[in-house]
Design a protein around this motif. Sequence first.
Motif, mmCIF file in Angstrom:
data_model
loop_
_atom_site.group_PDB
_atom_site.id
_atom_site.type_symbol
_atom_site.label_atom_id
_atom_site.label_comp_id
_atom_site.label_asym_id
_atom_site.label_seq_id
_atom_site.Cartn_x
_atom_site.Cartn_y
_atom_site.Cartn_z
ATOM 1 N N ASN A 97 0.815 -1.218 0.000
ATOM 2 C CA ASN A 97 0.000 0.000 0.000
ATOM 3 C C ASN A 97 0.850 1.271 0.000
ATOM 4 O OD1 ASN A 97 -2.649 1.210 0.072
ATOM 5 N ND2 ASN A 97 -2.287 1.757 2.211
ATOM 6 N N SER A 98 2.176 1.102 -0.030
ATOM 7 C CA SER A 98 3.076 2.250 0.116
ATOM 8 C C SER A 98 3.837 2.550 -1.171
ATOM 9 C CB SER A 98 4.084 1.982 1.244
ATOM 10 O OG SER A 98 3.430 1.683 2.450
ATOM 11 N N VAL A 99 4.260 3.801 -1.282
ATOM 12 C CA VAL A 99 5.077 4.253 -2.409
ATOM 13 C C VAL A 99 6.339 4.900 -1.837
ATOM 14 C CG1 VAL A 99 5.221 5.812 -4.385
ATOM 15 C CG2 VAL A 99 3.083 4.596 -3.904
ATOM 16 N N PHE A 100 7.490 4.546 -2.397
ATOM 17 C CA PHE A 100 8.757 5.120 -1.957
ATOM 18 C C PHE A 100 9.150 6.251 -2.887
ATOM 19 C CE2 PHE A 100 13.541 4.799 -2.328
ATOM 20 C CZ PHE A 100 13.788 5.589 -1.215
ATOM 21 N N GLU A 101 9.182 7.466 -2.339
ATOM 22 C CA GLU A 101 9.653 8.628 -3.088
ATOM 23 C C GLU A 101 11.119 8.879 -2.737
ATOM 24 O OE1 GLU A 101 5.696 11.444 -3.550
ATOM 25 O OE2 GLU A 101 7.210 11.974 -2.057
ATOM 26 N N TYR A 102 11.906 9.399 -3.715
ATOM 27 C CA TYR A 102 13.305 9.631 -3.403
ATOM 28 C C TYR A 102 13.888 10.920 -3.990
ATOM 29 C CZ TYR A 102 13.600 6.935 -7.801
ATOM 30 O OH TYR A 102 13.419 6.459 -9.071
ATOM 31 N N PRO A 103 13.118 12.015 -4.057
ATOM 32 C CA PRO A 103 13.723 13.285 -4.479
ATOM 33 C C PRO A 103 14.605 13.862 -3.370
ATOM 34 C CG PRO A 103 11.446 13.651 -3.828
ATOM 35 C CD PRO A 103 11.668 12.166 -3.793
ATOM 36 N N LEU A 104 15.740 14.411 -3.759
ATOM 37 C CA LEU A 104 16.639 15.082 -2.820
ATOM 38 C C LEU A 104 17.050 16.428 -3.408
ATOM 39 C CD1 LEU A 104 17.860 11.745 -2.619
ATOM 40 C CD2 LEU A 104 18.671 12.915 -0.574
ATOM 41 N N GLU A 105 17.348 17.364 -2.536
ATOM 42 C CA GLU A 105 17.838 18.668 -2.964
ATOM 43 C C GLU A 105 19.003 19.040 -2.060
ATOM 44 O OE1 GLU A 105 16.210 23.238 -3.103
ATOM 45 O OE2 GLU A 105 14.811 21.616 -3.641
ATOM 46 N N ASN A 106 20.170 19.209 -2.659
ATOM 47 C CA ASN A 106 21.385 19.475 -1.884
ATOM 48 C C ASN A 106 21.585 18.422 -0.798
ATOM 49 O OD1 ASN A 106 21.955 21.865 -3.355
ATOM 50 N ND2 ASN A 106 20.532 23.012 -2.045
ATOM 51 N N ARG A 107 21.368 17.175 -1.184
ATOM 52 C CA ARG A 107 21.555 16.001 -0.320
ATOM 53 C C ARG A 107 20.533 15.923 0.818
ATOM 54 N NH1 ARG A 107 28.155 15.149 0.289
ATOM 55 N NH2 ARG A 107 28.610 15.269 -1.944
ATOM 56 N N ILE A 108 19.479 16.703 0.756
ATOM 57 C CA ILE A 108 18.441 16.691 1.780
ATOM 58 C C ILE A 108 17.170 16.080 1.196
ATOM 59 C CG2 ILE A 108 17.003 18.086 3.309
ATOM 60 C CD1 ILE A 108 19.276 20.127 3.384
ATOM 61 N N TRP A 109 16.602 15.117 1.904
ATOM 62 C CA TRP A 109 15.398 14.448 1.426
ATOM 63 C C TRP A 109 14.235 15.437 1.275
ATOM 64 C CZ3 TRP A 109 15.672 9.668 -0.372
ATOM 65 C CH2 TRP A 109 16.618 8.780 0.143
ATOM 66 N N GLN A 110 13.516 15.304 0.167
ATOM 67 C CA GLN A 110 12.288 16.061 -0.066
ATOM 68 C C GLN A 110 11.092 15.115 -0.155
ATOM 69 O OE1 GLN A 110 12.597 19.516 -0.218
ATOM 70 N NE2 GLN A 110 14.743 19.026 0.242
ATOM 71 N N SER A 111 11.323 13.848 0.157
ATOM 72 C CA SER A 111 10.317 12.807 -0.045
ATOM 73 C C SER A 111 9.223 12.845 1.010
ATOM 74 C CB SER A 111 10.992 11.428 -0.016
ATOM 75 O OG SER A 111 11.750 11.276 1.177
ATOM 76 N N LYS A 112 8.072 12.289 0.624
ATOM 77 C CA LYS A 112 6.942 12.100 1.531
ATOM 78 C C LYS A 112 6.525 10.634 1.465
ATOM 79 C CE LYS A 112 5.316 16.881 1.169
ATOM 80 N NZ LYS A 112 5.654 17.236 2.555
ATOM 81 N N MET A 113 5.398 10.295 2.103
ATOM 82 C CA MET A 113 4.945 8.907 2.115
ATOM 83 C C MET A 113 3.542 8.805 1.531
ATOM 84 S SD MET A 113 5.062 5.711 2.513
ATOM 85 C CE MET A 113 6.737 5.585 3.110
ATOM 86 N N PRO A 114 3.437 8.578 0.230
ATOM 87 C CA PRO A 114 2.112 8.365 -0.354
ATOM 88 C C PRO A 114 1.589 6.970 -0.007
ATOM 89 C CG PRO A 114 3.754 9.013 -2.012
ATOM 90 C CD PRO A 114 4.484 8.575 -0.786
ATOM 91 N N LEU A 115 0.324 6.903 0.393
ATOM 92 C CA LEU A 115 -0.352 5.626 0.574
ATOM 93 C C LEU A 115 -1.440 5.507 -0.479
ATOM 94 C CD1 LEU A 115 -0.755 5.320 4.468
ATOM 95 C CD2 LEU A 115 1.014 4.314 3.010
ATOM 96 N N LYS A 116 -1.540 4.343 -1.092
ATOM 97 C CA LYS A 116 -2.551 4.155 -2.132
ATOM 98 C C LYS A 116 -3.962 4.211 -1.552
ATOM 99 C CE LYS A 116 0.652 1.367 -4.831
ATOM 100 N NZ LYS A 116 0.954 0.033 -5.415
ATOM 101 N N ASP A 117 -4.112 3.682 -0.347
ATOM 102 C CA ASP A 117 -5.399 3.717 0.355
ATOM 103 C C ASP A 117 -5.154 4.385 1.700
ATOM 104 O OD1 ASP A 117 -7.789 3.341 1.630
ATOM 105 O OD2 ASP A 117 -7.758 1.150 1.560
ATOM 106 N N THR A 118 -5.713 5.577 1.886
ATOM 107 C CA THR A 118 -5.474 6.328 3.128
ATOM 108 C C THR A 118 -6.627 6.192 4.116
ATOM 109 O OG1 THR A 118 -6.403 8.332 2.125
ATOM 110 C CG2 THR A 118 -4.008 8.041 1.987
ATOM 111 N N SER A 119 -7.552 5.299 3.845
ATOM 112 C CA SER A 119 -8.633 5.092 4.799
ATOM 113 C C SER A 119 -8.079 4.427 6.053
ATOM 114 C CB SER A 119 -9.752 4.236 4.186
ATOM 115 O OG SER A 119 -9.264 2.955 3.853
#
Length: 268
Positions: A97-119
Amino acid sequence: MFKQDNKHELLTDEWEVLAAFGLKFYQQDEPLAIDSSKLLDDVLCFETLQKIMPELGAPNLKVTASLVIKRVAFLTLAPVLYAMSSFDKGLDASIENSVFEYPLENRIWQSKMPLKDTSVSVWKSSDKESREVWRNEILGKVFAGHLTLLVEKFYHLTKVSRRVLWENIAVRVFSIYEQRILTNIAEEKRVIAEADYAYLLDKTSTQLFGLEENPLTVFYRDKQLTALSENPVRVRCTCCFYYQATEPPVYCGSCPLPLKKANSSLKK
């Protein structure tokens, strides 16, 4: 599985709190993201870690895997544990149910935690036993059904120590409860939150992790004043390698390496 008739939506104010920890609605075709379940594929996991390595400034995949599990642990555990202990709401943070995001800016994580079902499932009963069953399901999904799987995959692909990976996760559990939940929770919910925290650290709570031993318990130690700290800290048993991805080297506040150097200097 969560029962279909026990699915509810988070309230607006609850969403605001959990969004601050990284929870977000899933949107398809997000750049720099992959279904978390695809990380269980050797090739896709290896390719993803290779993409992240230069963006983190990590010298190798072992360091990359350690820093990635730190980020994933916070993004999965902070919303799940806060919702469970503060709101009596159960999020599904299983790997499917999870998605792994991996954007970084100047070596700092910009990621969040998307869930396909947030109920969420909602615990409304005063029955302690029913809450324990409900809690086991929530925690089993995020640990045995997600983090344990990633620890094993990262270990086999990069040979980073399981002990390092699990201490990275344990440190997140400690800070989420001690610095975020127990410091902000309503007084009438404190007893339940403290019980939830204690349960996570209980040596017998092995089924949550799908392992023969609770991998968090060994890292829960008394905080202490050190030669490098103004306030008591829980000194880590292992180093997470963060300093290897920083220039000049930067050490975590509870890292054992600079403390060993400081102690050695004092003995001379």
